[in-house]
Design an enzyme around this catalytic site. Structure first.
Site, short mmCIF file in Angstrom:
data_model
loop_
_atom_site.label_atom_id
_atom_site.label_comp_id
_atom_site.label_asym_id
_atom_site.label_seq_id
_atom_site.Cartn_x
_atom_site.Cartn_y
_atom_site.Cartn_z
N GLU A 124 74.90 -25.81 45.11
CA GLU A 124 74.09 -25.04 44.73
C GLU A 124 73.83 -24.63 43.09
O GLU A 124 72.92 -24.61 42.44
CB GLU A 124 73.95 -23.76 45.24
CG GLU A 124 73.56 -23.68 46.81
CD GLU A 124 74.55 -24.10 47.89
OE1 GLU A 124 75.57 -24.63 47.32
OE2 GLU A 124 74.19 -24.15 48.87
N HIS A 164 74.58 -15.37 57.07
CA HIS A 164 72.99 -16.00 56.93
C HIS A 164 72.09 -14.88 57.36
O HIS A 164 71.09 -15.21 57.88
CB HIS A 164 73.22 -17.08 57.97
CG HIS A 164 73.91 -18.13 57.89
ND1 HIS A 164 75.44 -18.43 58.21
CD2 HIS A 164 74.00 -19.55 57.49
CE1 HIS A 164 76.17 -19.31 57.78
NE2 HIS A 164 75.16 -20.18 57.27
#
Lengths: 81, 359
Positions: free
Chosen positions: B87, B156
């Site tokens: 990322e 998540h």
């Protein structure tokens, strides 16, 4: 009148899927450009558009399991025949 | 990996500064939130090849929550780029491309993953404009999936929008329905500022998740903007104001409709943007109803719900006959479904809070 069938998404003879979403309601005018439904089989989605223009009648509700090839809606001719 | 930076082929040099319709009539054509979002990206990509998409599984997979379905087929792998699982690298790549004149949309697959790339986001994406004295802009969209409700565990399932809104330099938007999803993405791409576009997985209209009918709705076919920083009264009411956003808008509207036959008249304000926060809309609604309930799927303490309440308190505590909030208690989101349901702002918790406010 023409049928809208559940698209062939699997080689398995007995494959079944569901209409995830109807984007139109019975009685609405549709054309081959209209996104009428999204169907799913084994976590794969596919968009459904009619082959002809006319007024749609929904046959199979959302989330009801049907075999591929089954009639999920019909489209009447614009003249109403 | 190389990215071609300018001179880009565009309709005209000022394609993103030419006015387009703002919140036009919705019309009759219906889409899911995911499809409305895809359409917004595709239309702006057709207008200018300055727009491109970067991220994990944005290509053939179409985004794990269907944010980019179909885009690879139309625009090809040069403009719809699958990236390695790094990322920091690909958000940095997006920032560099934006600084050089592109308008990248970079997807951070789950907002929960921000921990590995936050330096790029808040020290660079958010600050370059400020630190350059306004000479360098970062017209970039950082798109990310938020929210829980489907047993995906503590890493998540978070919303975390309050954390980003706390840090200056980024606009933050959170659509709740197809119309706003398209209009806010279009506005985000056209904005010269970095915009964090946080969609809740539960509003996308995906068949494999619990699907609220409010995730399907009328969407204009032409490009249009929903202005960033403007809230919307999703339901008018006189007894109490629910200020909320994202999937909680669906729950709040469901509760409001269920209570209406009892004569309980709930107003629902969908914030749509957190930065800038539409404080005027909050004050206008609360000054009519006198009662405020904030429903926020983010953690309760030090976040959005407190900011909304502070806004009203600073403007005039006499406005308030009641104030309360339904948020996630300050614990990680549990994996076990029953426990997760207990901490999320469920319709049952919202209904109980409304009843208590009016008791």
């Amino acid at each position: 009148m023409t049928d809208i069938t559940f698209p062939r998404m699997s080689d398995a003879a007995d494959a079944k899927g569901v209409v995830v979403t109807w984007f139109v309601e019975s009685g609405e005018a549709v054309t081959p450009e209209t996104l009428v439904a999204e169907v799913a089989m084994d976590k794969v989605d596919q968009e459904v558009r009619p082959a002809s223009s006319g007024t749609i009648t929904i046959v199979v509700p959302e989330n009801e399991e049907v075999p591929q090839g089954a009639v999920i809606a019909t489209v009447s001719d614009p003249e109403g025949s | 990996m190389t990215i071609t930076a300018g001179p880009a082929r565009t309709e005209s040099p000022d394609v993103f500064h030419t006015p387009i319709p703002v919140e036009p009539d919705a019309g009759h054509r219906r889409l899911s939130t995911a499809k409305a979002l895809q359409e917004a990206i595709a239309q702006q990509m057709r207008r200018s090849d300055e727009v491109l998409v970067l991220g994990e599984d944005v290509g053939a997979y179409g985004g794990i929550f269907s944010s980019t379905t179909g885009l690879l087929d139309e625009f090809g792998p040069e403009r719809i780029r699958d990236t390695p699982i790094s990322e920091t690298a690909f958000i940095g790549l997006g920032i560099g491309a934006a600084v050089e004149g592109m308008r990248p949309i970079v997807e951070l697959m789950f907002v929960d993953f921000f921990g590995v790339c936050m330096d790029q986001i808040y020290n660079h994406m958010a600050k370059i404009h400020f630190e350059s004295g306004g000479r360098v802009t970062v017209p970039m969209v950082l798109m990310t999936a938020t929210g829980g409700g489907y047993s995906d565990g503590a890493q998540h399932s978070q919303c975390l929008w309050g954390a980003f809104a706390h840090l200056p330099g980024m606009k933050v938007v959170v659509p709740s329905n197809p119309y706003d999803a398209k209009g806010l993405m279009t506005a985000a791409i056209r904005s010269d500022d970095p915009v964090l576009y946080m969609f809740h997985k539960g509003v996308m209209g995906l068949g494999w998740m619990k699907k609220n009918p409010r995730s399907i709705g009328a969407v204009p076919e032409e490009p249009y903007e929903v202005p960033i920083g403007r809230a919307r009264v999703a339901r008018e009411g006189s007894d109490l104001t629910i200020v909320t956003l994202g999937l909680s808008v669906h729950h709040a509207l469901d509760v409001a409709e269920r209570l209406a036959p009892e004569g309980i008249d709930v107003e629902v304000l969908d914030l749509r943007s957190i930065v800038p926060l539409d404080r005027e809309a909050i004050l206008a609604s609360v000054s009519q109803t006198g009662r405020l309930l904030v429903v926020d799927e983010d953690y309760q303490s030090f976040g959005l719900s407190g900011e909304v309440i502070a806004t009203v308190a600073e403007a005039g505590p006499s406005l308030l006959r009641h104030v309360s909030r339904v948020a996630v208690p300050d614990v990680p989101i549990p994996y076990a479904h029953g426990l997760e349901e207990a901490v999320l702002p469920s319709p049952a918790r919202i209904e109980a809070a409304v009843r208590e406010a009016l008791a």
